[in-house]
Motif scaffolding. Structure first.
Motif, PDB file in Angstrom:
ATOM      1  N   ILE A 123       0.846  -1.183   0.000  1.00  0.00           N
ATOM      2  CA  ILE A 123       0.000   0.000   0.000  1.00  0.00           C
ATOM      3  C   ILE A 123       0.887   1.240   0.000  1.00  0.00           C
ATOM      4  CG2 ILE A 123      -1.734   1.295   1.325  1.00  0.00           C
ATOM      5  CD1 ILE A 123      -2.661  -1.420   2.458  1.00  0.00           C
ATOM      6  N   PRO A 124       0.614   2.219  -0.865  1.00  0.00           N
ATOM      7  CA  PRO A 124       1.445   3.436  -0.892  1.00  0.00           C
ATOM      8  C   PRO A 124       1.457   4.137   0.476  1.00  0.00           C
ATOM      9  CG  PRO A 124       0.027   3.337  -2.829  1.00  0.00           C
ATOM     10  CD  PRO A 124      -0.427   2.235  -1.912  1.00  0.00           C
ATOM     11  N   GLN A 187      11.459  -3.042   5.903  1.00  0.00           N
ATOM     12  CA  GLN A 187      11.937  -2.261   4.774  1.00  0.00           C
ATOM     13  C   GLN A 187      11.130  -0.985   4.582  1.00  0.00           C
ATOM     14  OE1 GLN A 187      14.767  -3.367   3.292  1.00  0.00           O
ATOM     15  NE2 GLN A 187      14.638  -4.980   4.829  1.00  0.00           N
ATOM     16  N   GLY A 188      10.174  -0.746   5.478  1.00  0.00           N
ATOM     17  CA  GLY A 188       9.352   0.450   5.381  1.00  0.00           C
ATOM     18  C   GLY A 188       8.205   0.341   4.399  1.00  0.00           C
ATOM     19  N   LYS A 189       7.869  -0.894   3.982  1.00  0.00           N
ATOM     20  CA  LYS A 189       6.764  -1.101   3.046  1.00  0.00           C
ATOM     21  C   LYS A 189       5.486  -1.425   3.811  1.00  0.00           C
ATOM     22  CE  LYS A 189       9.759  -2.813  -0.673  1.00  0.00           C
ATOM     23  NZ  LYS A 189      10.044  -3.974  -1.572  1.00  0.00           N
ATOM     24  N   VAL A 190       4.384  -0.824   3.396  1.00  0.00           N
ATOM     25  CA  VAL A 190       3.109  -1.016   4.081  1.00  0.00           C
ATOM     26  C   VAL A 190       2.440  -2.283   3.549  1.00  0.00           C
ATOM     27  CG1 VAL A 190       0.896   0.000   4.686  1.00  0.00           C
ATOM     28  CG2 VAL A 190       2.876   1.482   4.281  1.00  0.00           C
ATOM     29  N   CYS A 191       2.397  -3.322   4.394  1.00  0.00           N
ATOM     30  CA  CYS A 191       1.848  -4.617   3.985  1.00  0.00           C
ATOM     31  C   CYS A 191       0.321  -4.609   3.988  1.00  0.00           C
ATOM     32  CB  CYS A 191       2.357  -5.716   4.910  1.00  0.00           C
ATOM     33  SG  CYS A 191       4.156  -5.853   4.962  1.00  0.00           S
ATOM     34  N   TYR A 216     -11.211  -5.291  10.465  1.00  0.00           N
ATOM     35  CA  TYR A 216     -11.235  -5.322   8.997  1.00  0.00           C
ATOM     36  C   TYR A 216      -9.846  -4.998   8.465  1.00  0.00           C
ATOM     37  CZ  TYR A 216     -16.240  -4.725   9.934  1.00  0.00           C
ATOM     38  OH  TYR A 216     -17.517  -4.861  10.421  1.00  0.00           O
ATOM     39  N   TRP A 217      -9.559  -5.547   7.266  1.00  0.00           N
ATOM     40  CA  TRP A 217      -8.313  -5.227   6.577  1.00  0.00           C
ATOM     41  C   TRP A 217      -8.648  -4.287   5.430  1.00  0.00           C
ATOM     42  CZ3 TRP A 217      -3.798  -6.367   8.711  1.00  0.00           C
ATOM     43  CH2 TRP A 217      -3.733  -7.432   9.631  1.00  0.00           C
ATOM     44  N   LEU A 218      -8.024  -3.095   5.432  1.00  0.00           N
ATOM     45  CA  LEU A 218      -8.355  -2.085   4.439  1.00  0.00           C
ATOM     46  C   LEU A 218      -7.966  -2.490   3.027  1.00  0.00           C
ATOM     47  CD1 LEU A 218      -7.654   1.356   6.159  1.00  0.00           C
ATOM     48  CD2 LEU A 218      -9.833   0.263   5.627  1.00  0.00           C
ATOM     49  N   ASN A 226     -11.839  -0.347  -5.856  1.00  0.00           N
ATOM     50  CA  ASN A 226     -10.915   0.026  -6.940  1.00  0.00           C
ATOM     51  C   ASN A 226      -9.912   1.093  -6.531  1.00  0.00           C
ATOM     52  OD1 ASN A 226     -12.069  -1.750  -8.891  1.00  0.00           O
ATOM     53  ND2 ASN A 226     -13.746  -0.289  -9.186  1.00  0.00           N
ATOM     54  N   LEU A 227      -9.597   1.142  -5.230  1.00  0.00           N
ATOM     55  CA  LEU A 227      -8.570   2.060  -4.748  1.00  0.00           C
ATOM     56  C   LEU A 227      -7.197   1.402  -4.730  1.00  0.00           C
ATOM     57  CD1 LEU A 227     -10.493   3.696  -1.747  1.00  0.00           C
ATOM     58  CD2 LEU A 227     -10.132   4.633  -4.043  1.00  0.00           C
ATOM     59  N   LEU A 228      -7.173   0.072  -4.787  1.00  0.00           N
ATOM     60  CA  LEU A 228      -5.939  -0.701  -4.871  1.00  0.00           C
ATOM     61  C   LEU A 228      -6.074  -1.733  -5.979  1.00  0.00           C
ATOM     62  CD1 LEU A 228      -4.928  -1.525  -1.169  1.00  0.00           C
ATOM     63  CD2 LEU A 228      -3.817   0.107  -2.699  1.00  0.00           C
ATOM     64  N   SER A 229      -4.953  -2.127  -6.549  1.00  0.00           N
ATOM     65  CA  SER A 229      -4.950  -3.183  -7.563  1.00  0.00           C
ATOM     66  C   SER A 229      -4.639  -4.524  -6.921  1.00  0.00           C
ATOM     67  CB  SER A 229      -3.899  -2.871  -8.636  1.00  0.00           C
ATOM     68  OG  SER A 229      -2.604  -2.808  -8.044  1.00  0.00           O
ATOM     69  N   GLY A 230      -4.731  -5.590  -7.699  1.00  0.00           N
ATOM     70  CA  GLY A 230      -4.371  -6.917  -7.231  1.00  0.00           C
ATOM     71  C   GLY A 230      -5.487  -7.622  -6.478  1.00  0.00           C
ATOM     72  N   LYS A 231      -5.086  -8.702  -5.778  1.00  0.00           N
ATOM     73  CA  LYS A 231      -6.018  -9.509  -4.990  1.00  0.00           C
ATOM     74  C   LYS A 231      -5.644  -9.417  -3.516  1.00  0.00           C
ATOM     75  CE  LYS A 231      -6.585 -12.840  -8.769  1.00  0.00           C
ATOM     76  NZ  LYS A 231      -6.467 -14.275  -9.168  1.00  0.00           N
TER      77      LYS A 231
END
Length: 355
Positions: A123-124, A187-191, A216-218, A226-231
């Motif tokens: 997530i950005p 690594q500073g990435k939002v999982c 809940y998981w956002l 449709n605010l994020l791509s992928g599954k």
């Protein structure tokens, strides 16, 4: 058992090594502490939560997420999509256990789990930054507890921890103050982002506790919007809460608890340690704890998880310098089976307010 099954040695079938049965059924088995785990077949399992107990005379599996509990034959039935008889046929032939059956060999009827690695997405960070706030329901509780001369922390320390952990506020349904707990890796990435709502009424018995009964998981919600791509499977839900702080505080002793709320309470009351959380009771696995490599870690399980966490940690001594604390057992009221460090600290604040 009905006579049609008398030719099967059911005791011997259920005594077969359940780990080997799972492997023969092509289930993705991996070691987790002293036990083995695989994806649960009885619910939509995003990460392995079905524990395979390989104990002589007591082979079984148990899922700590959906509470399903089954025997070796049950596992074969579910994984193969077979009847009871077909499962007994397959187990007898596969593991060389004598039977007077007709020789029928059942074939799998269900699609077995895909063991190919999943491409992870993130997530950005700017989406997280836009939500950082002290107005969430949990922060409002913590701010209330910061009042008074005998408070265990100050409003300024609450604000500081909000910035440290990047806590957010999110509107959902009738509430505009869900608390956002970001899972940010080393690594500073939002999982992923977990949200929960808390009772903010100081007079309520549920004050500062989850009042909706569900989190809940956002990532899943935003994919549908449709605010994020992928599954949803591509966004991890098993990253340690607070993991991104490990590099910022390389020499600090880590305190590991179950829930993000407990980590926040601990960070406010005992700031000399770095407080992280697994997110749930069953997330104590080598894969999740890999980020703690070489660290000094004080593990503080909730009262009802002390035994299971102690056993799991025993098999990870090569990973970090773990010490398991019975703090919650020692301080819990006699009949309070579910008790954590947040309960303890909240009780301390309440006792000071009553004086």
């Amino acid at each position: 058992m009905e006579k049609q099954y008398e030719h099967f040695d059911l005791q011997r079938l259920n005594d077969i090594n359940i780990v080997e049965v799972a492997r023969q059924l092509d289930l993705p088995v991996r070691r987790d502490g002293v036990n083995y785990v695989t994806n649960c077949l009885w619910h939509d399992d995003e990460h392995p939560s079905l524990v395979l107990y390989n104990k002589q005379g007591n082979q079984h599996c148990h899922c700590y997420s959906c509470n399903e509990h089954h025997s070796v034959i049950d596992l074969a039935m579910k994984a193969g999509g077979w009847t009871f008889k077909e499962s007994c046929e397959w187990l007898s032939r596969q593991f060389g256990i004598s039977t007077t059956s007709t020789g029928y060999v059942p074939q799998p009827k269900r699609q077995l789990p895909n063991t190919k690695p999943i491409e992870l997405l993130y997530i950005p960070m700017e989406m997280v930054d836009r939500m950082v706030s002290t107005e969430s329901s949990l922060c409002r509780c913590l701010m209330h507890m910061a009042r008074g001369k005998d408070a265990l922390w100050t409003p300024e320390t609450v604000e500081w921890q909000v910035e440290e952990y990047r806590l957010g506020c999110y509107a959902l349904g009738d509430n505009d103050d869900y608390t956002v707990f970001p899972s940010i890796d080393s690594q500073g990435k939002v999982c992923n982002l977990k949200i929960q709502h808390y009772d903010t009424d100081p007079s309520s018995a549920r004050f500062c506790h989850d009042d909706k009964g569900q989190s809940y998981w956002l990532a899943s919600m935003w994919i549908k919007q449709n605010l994020l791509s992928g599954k949803k499977e591509q966004y991890r839900t098993n990253c340690l809460f607070g993991e991104h702080l490990l590099q910022r505080y390389p020499g600090t002793t880590v305190a590991l608890v179950e829930s993000p709320k407990n980590a926040l309470f601990g960070a406010l009351a005992y700031p000399d340690m770095l407080w992280l959380a697994t997110g749930n009771k069953n997330n104590l696995s080598r894969q999740v704890l890999q980020a703690l490599q070489g660290r000094d870690v004080l593990v503080i399980p909730d009262r009802d998880a002390i035994d299971s966490w102690s056993v799991t940690i025993q098999g990870m001594g090569d990973l970090a310098n773990f010490t398991v604390s019975d703090f919650c057992e020692h301080h819990a009221p006699e009949n309070e089976l579910k008790f954590d460090i947040a309960d303890y600290l909240q009780a301390q604040v309440s006792s000071k307010e009553d004086c």
